[in-house]
Write an enzyme that holds these catalytic residues in place. Structure first.
Site, PDB file in Angstrom:
ATOM      1  N   ARG A 172       1.429   4.531  -1.094  1.00 38.66           N
ATOM      2  CA  ARG A 172       0.383   5.043  -0.227  1.00 38.66           C
ATOM      3  C   ARG A 172       1.046   5.741   0.958  1.00 38.66           C
ATOM      4  O   ARG A 172       2.032   5.258   1.504  1.00 38.66           O
ATOM      5  CB  ARG A 172      -0.522   3.904   0.283  1.00 38.66           C
ATOM      6  CG  ARG A 172      -1.492   3.352  -0.756  1.00 38.66           C
ATOM      7  CD  ARG A 172      -2.590   4.366  -1.060  1.00 38.66           C
ATOM      8  NE  ARG A 172      -3.599   3.850  -1.974  1.00 38.66           N
ATOM      9  CZ  ARG A 172      -3.559   3.982  -3.285  1.00 38.66           C
ATOM     10  NH1 ARG A 172      -2.536   4.596  -3.860  1.00 38.66           N
ATOM     11  NH2 ARG A 172      -4.524   3.516  -4.039  1.00 38.66           N
ATOM     12  N   GLU A 201      -4.128  13.846   3.240  1.00 41.77           N
ATOM     13  CA  GLU A 201      -4.101  14.583   1.976  1.00 41.77           C
ATOM     14  C   GLU A 201      -5.355  15.445   1.851  1.00 41.77           C
ATOM     15  O   GLU A 201      -6.445  14.979   2.155  1.00 41.77           O
ATOM     16  CB  GLU A 201      -4.004  13.602   0.798  1.00 41.77           C
ATOM     17  CG  GLU A 201      -2.697  12.823   0.785  1.00 41.77           C
ATOM     18  CD  GLU A 201      -2.582  11.843  -0.385  1.00 41.77           C
ATOM     19  OE1 GLU A 201      -3.577  11.683  -1.125  1.00 41.77           O
ATOM     20  OE2 GLU A 201      -1.506  11.263  -0.548  1.00 41.77           O
ATOM     21  N   HIS A 220       0.211  13.877  -5.032  1.00 37.76           N
ATOM     22  CA  HIS A 220      -0.455  12.612  -5.375  1.00 37.76           C
ATOM     23  C   HIS A 220      -0.863  12.604  -6.852  1.00 37.76           C
ATOM     24  O   HIS A 220      -2.008  12.308  -7.204  1.00 37.76           O
ATOM     25  CB  HIS A 220      -1.678  12.373  -4.489  1.00 37.76           C
ATOM     26  CG  HIS A 220      -2.055  10.917  -4.397  1.00 37.76           C
ATOM     27  ND1 HIS A 220      -2.607  10.353  -3.272  1.00 37.76           N
ATOM     28  CD2 HIS A 220      -1.948   9.901  -5.297  1.00 37.76           C
ATOM     29  CE1 HIS A 220      -2.839   9.065  -3.482  1.00 37.76           C
ATOM     30  NE2 HIS A 220      -2.448   8.771  -4.716  1.00 37.76           N
TER      31      HIS A 220
END
Length: 273
Positions: A172, A201, A220
């Site tokens: 994370r 993000e 990601h």
């Protein structure tokens, strides 16, 4: 405000978006798909480790930019097997990374306050977080995001690391203080980073990370694959199916919860397929 709610099933692994204490207080079972994407994320972590050590993205950019660089003795390239891999966190994904990287015959260290011991004969050594930070040439993060882990890689943690070390994060974004990481990279207190996750993000267009040659970035996508998504669909559907039939889902997060509706054990449930 949801008196009839029996459970919250997370469509993924991380549960940092759920108030676990409140759910437990109100008898709401919180479950996730804990076995989702273990192979994909560990594959991706291994890929970022190798890409970082061998400077794959750097060389790719150079060639695409029209250059052809010969061997440079000043460029930091190391033999993978001569390095020490540090794993911060010892869950399913970290264990898969250790299994896959063990083939390089490298030293592998792990730090996790919840891992009291490792199986006899394990090639992995359990150490303190401080020793891990000091000894790791490659530091791979495998942590959930919570109050304990937010910014666990901060200024003081980065100061303990070797200037030649590489940071890899597929967990994370919030477990890393990104501003501190940028400073460490700019001041050459850290050799490089390979990152799949970020504090914000999409990664802002103004982020210094976007233009650093010693940084490898992916959007990601560590968990992504067609196989993983099919697995995720099955696990979530099975969890909901079990709950509707009065059974516990397979991966309960808040283990101390007293459910609003009594549930029979998952092991006794037979999913519809």
């Amino acid at each position: 405000a949801l008196p009839a709610c029996r459970a919250i099933v997370r469509y993924g692994v991380g549960v940092d978006s759920i108030d676990l204490a409140a759910a437990t207080q109100h008898g709401v079972v919180v479950a996730n798909a804990a076995d989702f994407c273990t192979e994909e994320v560990s594959d991706h972590a291994v890929a970022l480790i190798l890409a970082g050590v061998r400077r794959i993205a750097y060389f790719d950019r150079k060639i695409r930019g029209g250059s052809w660089q010969g061997y440079d003795p000043n460029l930091a390239l190391r033999r993978v097997g001569s390095l020490t891999l540090g794993l911060l966190g010892w869950g399913r994904i970290a264990q898969a990374v250790a299994r896959k990287m063990a083939g390089f015959q490298m030293r592998i260290l792990v730090a996790d306050p919840y891992a009291r011991s490792l199986p006899p004969g394990s090639p992995v050594q359990l150490v303190s977080k401080e020793q891990l930070l000091r000894d790791a040439d490659l530091l791979s993060l495998h942590l959930p995001l919570n109050m304990e882990t937010r910014h666990v890689i901060n200024e003081s943690a980065l100061q303990l690391m070797k200037p030649s070390a590489l940071l890899i994060n597929t967990s994370r974004g919030g477990v890393v203080d990104e501003s501190a990481l940028v400073r460490a990279l700019q001041e050459k207190r850290l050799s490089g980073a390979a990152l799949d996750v970020f504090e914000v993000e999409p990664l802002p267009a103004t982020s210094p990370l976007r233009v650093m040659e010693q940084v490898t970035l992916t959007p990601h996508h560590a968990a992504s694959s067609q196989d993983a998504m099919q697995h995720l669909h099955r696990t979530v559907a099975d969890s909901v199916d079990a709950l509707l039939h009065g059974f516990s889902p397979p991966f309960v997060i808040n283990h101390t919860v007293v459910p609003r509706v009594a549930l029979r054990p998952w092991k006794d449930f037979r999913p519809c397929r």
